[in-house]
Structures are given as C-alpha cells and as structure tokens.
Design an enzyme around this catalytic site. Structure first.
Site, PDB file in Angstrom:
ATOM      1  N   ASP A 112      35.792  13.874 -16.895  1.00 46.99           N
ATOM      2  CA  ASP A 112      36.470  14.045 -18.178  1.00 46.99           C
ATOM      3  C   ASP A 112      35.642  13.518 -19.342  1.00 46.99           C
ATOM      4  OD1 ASP A 112      36.713  11.378 -17.444  1.00 46.99           O
ATOM      5  OD2 ASP A 112      38.867  11.463 -17.136  1.00 46.99           O
ATOM      6  N   ASN A 134      49.547   4.690 -14.487  1.00 50.54           N
ATOM      7  CA  ASN A 134      50.623   5.689 -14.420  1.00 50.54           C
ATOM      8  C   ASN A 134      50.344   6.761 -13.365  1.00 50.54           C
ATOM      9  OD1 ASN A 134      48.621   7.215 -15.571  1.00 50.54           O
ATOM     10  ND2 ASN A 134      49.691   7.666 -17.472  1.00 50.54           N
ATOM     11  N   HIS A 153      47.552   8.535 -13.108  1.00 56.48           N
ATOM     12  CA  HIS A 153      46.676   9.655 -13.481  1.00 56.48           C
ATOM     13  C   HIS A 153      45.377   9.633 -12.682  1.00 56.48           C
ATOM     14  CE1 HIS A 153      44.676   7.439 -17.158  1.00 56.48           C
ATOM     15  NE2 HIS A 153      44.014   7.210 -16.047  1.00 56.48           N
ATOM     16  N   GLU A 191      47.565  13.476 -16.729  1.00 50.56           N
ATOM     17  CA  GLU A 191      48.680  12.549 -16.924  1.00 50.56           C
ATOM     18  C   GLU A 191      49.911  13.033 -16.144  1.00 50.56           C
ATOM     19  OE1 GLU A 191      47.891   9.872 -18.164  1.00 50.56           O
ATOM     20  OE2 GLU A 191      46.855   9.972 -20.081  1.00 50.56           O
TER      21      GLU A 191
HETATM   22  P1  PGA Z   1      39.818   1.977 -14.996  1.00 52.03           P
HETATM   23  O1  PGA Z   1      40.455   3.384 -15.277  1.00 52.03           O
HETATM   24  O2  PGA Z   1      38.809   2.193 -13.932  1.00 52.03           O
HETATM   25  O3  PGA Z   1      39.185   1.580 -16.298  1.00 52.03           O
HETATM   26  O4  PGA Z   1      40.928   1.082 -14.578  1.00 52.03           O
HETATM   27  C1  PGA Z   1      40.822   4.186 -14.201  1.00 52.03           C
HETATM   28  C2  PGA Z   1      41.634   5.323 -14.709  1.00 52.03           C
HETATM   29  O5  PGA Z   1      42.329   5.146 -15.727  1.00 52.03           O
HETATM   30  O6  PGA Z   1      41.587   6.402 -14.100  1.00 52.03           O
END
Ligand code: PGA
Length: 241
Positions: A67, A136, A138, A143
C-alpha cells in the site's frame, strides 16, 4: 494455519527473517510481497545483516508493497516509498526497477489501481507475502467492511488507523485520509503468507483472528481461506491465546 510462538519482538523478527532468507536462497527470482509499519522493521534489519554477512543476493528478486498513502510523493519521509528505501532497499542489492509500490500521486488513481494489479499478474504473482495486522484487523489498508473479493483499490482510512499512524506524523491532521492498497483477494492470491504480530496492543486482534469468526468486519479473518499462512507472534501479542 501454522502458529509460531516467540518470546519477543527480536525473536519474532529472527524467525521471519530466516524464513525469508531461506526462500530467497532457494528461489533467487522470487517475488516478495512487503509491508511497512513498525512490525516488519526487525525483519528488514535481519535481511540487511544477512545480506552483509552471508551475501544473500537480491539482484533477481522482485518486490511489491501492499500500500501507499494518497498524496504523499516518494520523497516525503512519511511515504511508504521513502520508508522502504530507507529501511530496506538501499541496503540491499535489489534493483530499484524491481521494487514496486503503488503510486499515491498518480494523476489517475483508478488507473493506477488497475496498473498495479496487472503488474502483480505480470510478475507471476507474489511468492511470499509479509503482513502485519492493524488493531482493527486490517491487512494492508483494507479496513473493516472491505469485500473479500477486493482487488487493488482506493480506501478511506479508518479514524483509528489514522490515529494509530499519527505517531509518525507531527499531528493527526497531517495523516492522509486516503490510500491505495492491494485488495484482500489480491493478498489471498499470494502463494504463501507470513503474518507477524507483536506487542500487547495487537493481542485482541490476534485473539479475534485465531478464535473469531470469518467476517468482512475483520479483514484478517479472510486469511483463514488461505492454505499456506504462518503466523509468527510474540508473547505479548499472544496474551489471550
Ligand atoms: P504496525 O502496523 O506494524 O505499525 O503496527 C501494522 C498495520 O497497521 O497493518
């Protein structure tokens, strides 16, 4: 699904790093699916150290990232282009032309989504996809509520995602509101998936992933449809399991 339990972030990173290096050594032309965020940093450090110490080479490896924020140019320190270059690519012998990240500043963003999906196809698909998980649930920037059939698409970031990511920005207002992400179906096309989960703030998400139902309300649950997923989690993330 296979679950590897580790003691802490360092051990989780080591386990994941060893798996990736083994894959690259046995198939030097593979396509790696890469992720950004705090979670994979330790893995990238491992790949760099291994590259320096053992000369694992990436000259024929291709990479696609999950992404990118919409509106941030590659030179913006908060863009995922910048993150990947600084955190990994510039330390390896991978060719810049072989590293792919959605272009969040494309003039036609819908077209960019189609181009990215086509590119993955032309590369022969992702051999090994590295994933983190959001609090959450994702994966990528898919999302809750995203269709499991989704392909690379434009998303409106959830408020809690923007809040979680605001730690990298000067203020919440500066966090982009939209992003381009590989879709859930695009992710599920990967031949193999490595999901990394570290820290207590991910413990509820990991518990829901392992013990909860499959639902579009919890994007990571789609991974249960995939037959080659390895979860590597540390003790804090495994608090409820
Ligand atoms: P993080 O993010 O590795 O910074 O915790 C993971 C994500 O939000 O997919």
């Amino acid at each position: 699904m296979k679950l590897i339990r580790t003691e802490n972030y360092a051990e989780m990173s080591l386990e994941a790093g060893k798996i990736i290096v083994d894959k690259v050594r046995s198939n030097p032309i593979l396509t790696l699916g890469l992720a950004t965020g705090s979670t994979p940093k330790g893995v990238y450090d491992y790949l760099i150290q291994d590259h320096e110490a053992n000369r694992t080479t990436y000259t024929k490896v291709k990479s696609v990232n999950l992404d990118e924020y919409i509106g941030l140019p590659a030179k913006d320190p908060n863009s995922y282009h910048y993150f990947m270059n600084q955190t990994l690519f510039k330390h390896l012998d991978i060719s810049e032309n072989d590293t792919h990240i959605p272009n969040g500043t494309a003039s036609d963003l819908e077209q960019e989504c189609l181009r990215y999906e086509q590119l993955i196809k032309e590369l022969g698909g992702v051999d090994l996809q590295l994933l983190g998980i959001g609090q959450n649930g994702h994966i990528g920037f898919n999302e809750p509520g995203t269709a499991f059939s989704s392909r690379t698409h434009i998303v409106t970031l959830a408020q809690n995602t923007r809040e979680a990511n605001s730690r990298f920005f000067n203020s919440l207002e500066e966090v982009p509101t939209h992003a381009i992400t590989m879709g859930i179906a695009s992710i599920l096309d990967s031949k193999e998936i490595l999901l990394l989960v570290s820290g207590e703030r991910k413990a509820e998400a990991l518990n829901r992933f392992v013990n909860g139902e499959i639902s579009e309300d919890f994007p990571a649950s789609a991974l249960k449809y995939h037959e080659n997923v390895t979860v590597i989690a540390d003790r804090d993330a495994l608090k409820y399991i």
